[in-house]
Scaffold this active site. Sequence first.
Site, short mmCIF file in Angstrom:
data_model
loop_
_atom_site.label_atom_id
_atom_site.label_comp_id
_atom_site.label_asym_id
_atom_site.label_seq_id
_atom_site.Cartn_x
_atom_site.Cartn_y
_atom_site.Cartn_z
N TYR A 146 36.40 -4.71 50.69
CA TYR A 146 36.31 -3.38 50.07
C TYR A 146 35.05 -2.71 50.55
CZ TYR A 146 36.14 0.39 46.67
OH TYR A 146 36.09 1.62 46.07
N ASP A 241 28.45 -4.96 55.43
CA ASP A 241 28.45 -4.23 54.17
C ASP A 241 27.81 -5.14 53.13
OD1 ASP A 241 28.93 -3.07 51.73
OD2 ASP A 241 30.97 -2.41 52.21
N LYS A 269 24.33 -0.37 45.14
CA LYS A 269 24.20 -1.17 43.92
C LYS A 269 22.74 -1.53 43.61
CE LYS A 269 29.03 -2.05 43.84
NZ LYS A 269 30.14 -2.52 44.61
C1 LIG Z 1 30.88 -1.37 45.44
C2 LIG Z 1 31.07 -1.54 46.91
C3 LIG Z 1 31.16 -0.44 47.77
C4 LIG Z 1 31.26 0.98 47.28
O1 LIG Z 1 30.12 1.38 46.61
P1 LIG Z 1 30.25 2.62 45.56
O2 LIG Z 1 28.84 2.87 45.15
O3 LIG Z 1 31.14 2.13 44.47
O4 LIG Z 1 30.85 3.75 46.32
C5 LIG Z 1 31.19 -0.67 49.13
N1 LIG Z 1 31.15 -1.92 49.61
C6 LIG Z 1 31.09 -3.00 48.82
C7 LIG Z 1 31.01 -4.35 49.43
C8 LIG Z 1 31.06 -2.83 47.44
O5 LIG Z 1 31.05 -3.92 46.64
#
Ligand SMILES: *Cc1c(COP(=O)(O)O)cnc(C)c1O
Length: 435
Positions: A146, A241, A269
């Site tokens: 994701y 990511d 985050k």
């Molecule tokens: C939460 C998440 C995102 C997206 O971040 P948002 O602040 O919700 O847009 C992207 N990559 C990973 C791995 C995530 O866990």
Amino acid sequence: MQRRTERSESAFARAADVLVGGVNSPVRAFKAVGGTPPVIVRARGSAITDIDDNTYVDYVGSYGPAILGHAPQPVVTAVTKAARRGTTYGAPTVGETQLAEAVVAAMDAIEKVRFVSSGTEAVMTALRLARGATGRDKIVKCAGGYHGHADAMLAAAGSGAATLGVPSSPGVPAATAGETLVVDYNDADAVADVLDARGGDVAAVLVEPVAGNMGVVPPRDGYLAALRSACDAAGTLLIFDEVITGFRVAPGGAQKLYGVRADLTVLGKIIGGGLPVGAVGGGAALMDHLAPLGEIYQAGTLSGNPLATAAGLATLEALADDGVYERLEATAAALERGLRDAAAASGLAERVCIQRVGSMMSCFFRPPPVTNYADAAASNADAYAAFFHAMLDAGVYLAPGQFEAMFVSAAHDDGDVAQTIVAAEGAFAAAAERL
Ligand SMILES: *Cc1c(COP(=O)(O)O)cnc(C)c1O
């Protein structure tokens, strides 16, 4: 425990009149587990409290940011002070430089940073930068990985989308999804094959170095290093990511833990300390392709927002204190042991799969191991729903979906772990009836 729910139910019904599904992010609606979500009024430390005055031990942690627990004093103080000086200027501040310096100091592969307001936006920026810098259009990602909700990343997306059984979304142009090539996580050969066949078209391989949105799935030995070599051979950029793993599994992220450097790193985050922040970082030569130095356009009214950077900086400073990561590891390890014992007590030792990297952890209701999305998707959703509701009724707040991680914070203590394990004994027994 008799959990009161009347106020949450009426508040959620009111929300559903004006918010789509009553929420602003789909997983919160409890579709994967059924029932009405508690409507939250406050949280402090490891505890979160709903509108009916039920208090839970919280392992959602806002899906990752709350590594210090909720309302940590240094963050509250920093945000309060910043707010008094004005909440946004649309002009340079020292705070954003300090947060960038803290990120650069912690992460070996980052020399320069661009801040944005969410992980989604950071991924969009990283992809445009990779495409602009390489002159190539294709992106490789993993099934069940994701990377936020940008069009190109909703090809076989995990997390909320997978929980709802929506492999990709209406509204995403076929042409856009077609620019994304999907491979299985933990299959380095698949990436090497794609890059052998069409490396000249592939701008970047984008991967969560520890998968966190199909439940927690650690990289196999050598997987990340093999991605690094395949990318180097093809002139393709490797993007990690680390929106979850950055400052979670180590201050230097999964790159530090596994000793593999990415060309671009996406953060979010934790670096926002609970306020909206995302970032992309990498070597200076690559980052300098972004406007205003380079021609690749990217901008944001609230990017580098003073409240958000103050919260992020206070968080990273607190995480730099001695012993925080050791404490997180010890608490999470004790929790893992307790959950394994509780599962075994219900005869589930071989029928559930508990996986953990540092303070991120999952329990899949299927036999071990889970190495990729197909494995994760073969978990028993009914059993998870039973487990989830039994835990909630016993005062433990887990993510309302099997494909979300459980996050331990620095505020969780032995008492929280003990309460969680007692709750889990009953919850595994309830889940066993559905397996
Ligand atoms: C939460 C998440 C995102 C997206 O971040 P948002 O602040 O919700 O847009 C992207 N990559 C990973 C791995 C995530 O866990």
